[in-house]
Design a protein around this motif. Structure first.
Motif, short mmCIF file in Angstrom:
data_model
loop_
_atom_site.label_atom_id
_atom_site.label_comp_id
_atom_site.label_asym_id
_atom_site.label_seq_id
_atom_site.Cartn_x
_atom_site.Cartn_y
_atom_site.Cartn_z
N MET A 74 0.75 -1.21 0.09
CA MET A 74 0.05 -0.10 0.03
C MET A 74 1.10 1.37 0.11
N ASP A 75 0.74 2.09 -1.04
CA ASP A 75 1.49 3.37 -1.04
C ASP A 75 0.78 4.48 -0.38
N ALA A 76 1.79 5.42 0.21
CA ALA A 76 0.99 6.57 0.66
C ALA A 76 0.24 7.38 -0.41
N ASP A 77 -0.77 7.92 -0.10
CA ASP A 77 -1.60 8.73 -1.23
C ASP A 77 -2.34 9.96 -0.52
N TRP A 78 -1.45 10.75 0.04
CA TRP A 78 -1.83 12.06 0.57
C TRP A 78 -1.16 13.16 0.58
N PRO A 79 -1.43 14.25 0.75
CA PRO A 79 -0.50 15.13 0.41
C PRO A 79 0.82 15.53 1.40
N GLU A 80 1.56 16.21 0.96
CA GLU A 80 2.85 16.40 1.86
C GLU A 80 2.49 17.12 3.14
N GLU A 81 1.71 18.03 3.05
CA GLU A 81 1.27 18.83 4.37
C GLU A 81 0.53 17.71 5.36
N PHE A 82 -0.01 16.73 4.76
CA PHE A 82 -0.71 15.72 5.94
C PHE A 82 0.47 15.02 6.40
N GLU A 83 1.44 14.64 5.76
CA GLU A 83 2.62 13.87 6.32
C GLU A 83 3.44 14.48 7.18
N ASN A 84 3.64 15.86 6.84
CA ASN A 84 4.44 16.68 7.86
C ASN A 84 3.78 16.72 9.01
N LEU A 85 2.43 17.03 9.04
CA LEU A 85 1.74 17.12 10.40
C LEU A 85 1.80 15.97 11.04
N VAL A 86 1.62 14.91 10.48
CA VAL A 86 1.52 13.75 11.16
C VAL A 86 2.89 13.15 11.69
N ARG A 87 4.11 13.41 11.00
CA ARG A 87 5.17 13.14 11.29
C ARG A 87 5.83 13.89 12.63
N SER A 88 5.33 15.21 12.64
CA SER A 88 5.67 16.07 13.61
C SER A 88 4.90 15.60 15.01
N TYR A 89 4.08 14.74 15.19
CA TYR A 89 3.58 14.31 16.52
C TYR A 89 4.12 12.72 16.50
N LEU A 90 5.18 12.09 15.94
CA LEU A 90 5.66 10.83 16.06
C LEU A 90 7.03 10.91 16.36
N PRO A 91 7.41 11.07 17.61
CA PRO A 91 8.88 10.89 18.20
C PRO A 91 9.64 9.58 17.94
N HIS A 92 9.02 8.53 17.49
CA HIS A 92 9.69 7.52 17.57
C HIS A 92 9.94 7.05 15.81
N LEU A 93 9.52 8.03 15.15
CA LEU A 93 9.68 7.81 13.57
C LEU A 93 10.79 8.84 13.15
N GLY A 94 11.91 8.00 12.68
CA GLY A 94 13.15 8.82 12.32
C GLY A 94 13.02 9.73 10.86
N ASP A 95 13.96 10.76 10.96
CA ASP A 95 13.72 11.75 9.86
C ASP A 95 13.89 10.98 8.28
N GLY A 96 14.61 10.01 8.45
CA GLY A 96 14.74 9.26 7.15
C GLY A 96 13.73 8.07 6.87
N ASP A 97 13.13 7.88 7.75
CA ASP A 97 12.02 6.76 7.91
C ASP A 97 10.74 6.96 7.23
N ARG A 98 10.28 6.02 6.22
CA ARG A 98 9.18 6.33 5.55
C ARG A 98 8.10 6.21 6.61
N LEU A 99 6.85 6.98 6.15
CA LEU A 99 5.65 6.88 6.91
C LEU A 99 4.66 6.06 6.27
N LEU A 100 4.58 4.87 6.45
CA LEU A 100 4.08 3.75 5.76
C LEU A 100 2.44 4.07 6.18
N PRO A 101 1.49 3.74 5.07
CA PRO A 101 0.11 3.78 5.41
C PRO A 101 -0.47 2.96 6.63
N ASP A 102 0.14 1.88 6.79
CA ASP A 102 -0.49 0.74 7.79
C ASP A 102 0.42 0.95 9.06
N ALA A 103 1.13 2.00 9.20
CA ALA A 103 2.29 1.93 10.27
C ALA A 103 1.12 2.37 11.59
#
Length: 83
Positions: free
Chosen positions: A1-30
């Motif tokens: 399953m590939d991510a199908d959302w805007p960059e703004e969504f991903e950036n907001l979600v990532r900002s709340y995930l302290p255990h997701l590294g900067d270089g790690d992909r945010l997978l849809p089923d994470a």
């Protein structure tokens, strides 16, 4: 399953995930909880997403299922945008 959302969504979600590294992909089923999203931050994330995408998540939409994965979260936002 590939991510199908805007960059703004991903950036907001990532900002709340302290255990997701900067270089790690945010997978849809994470598992957002295992990536560090707690209940207080989930509310903050939903408020930020409401503002960014000009939607309102109804009270009945505030469930653990809504914030269990990026896919479920984006699906909720996307449905509200189409309504």
């Amino acid at each position: 399953m590939d991510a199908d959302w805007p960059e703004e969504f991903e950036n907001l979600v990532r900002s709340y995930l302290p255990h997701l590294g900067d270089g790690d992909r945010l997978l849809p089923d994470a598992d957002l909880i295992s990536l560090g999203l707690d209940s207080l931050n989930a509310v903050g994330l939903l408020l930020d997403l409401e503002g960014a995408f000009d939607v309102t998540v109804p009270a009945e939409g505030l469930t653990i299922k809504t914030v269990e994965s990026p896919h479920s979260l984006w699906s909720t936002i996307e449905q509200l945008r189409k309504a």
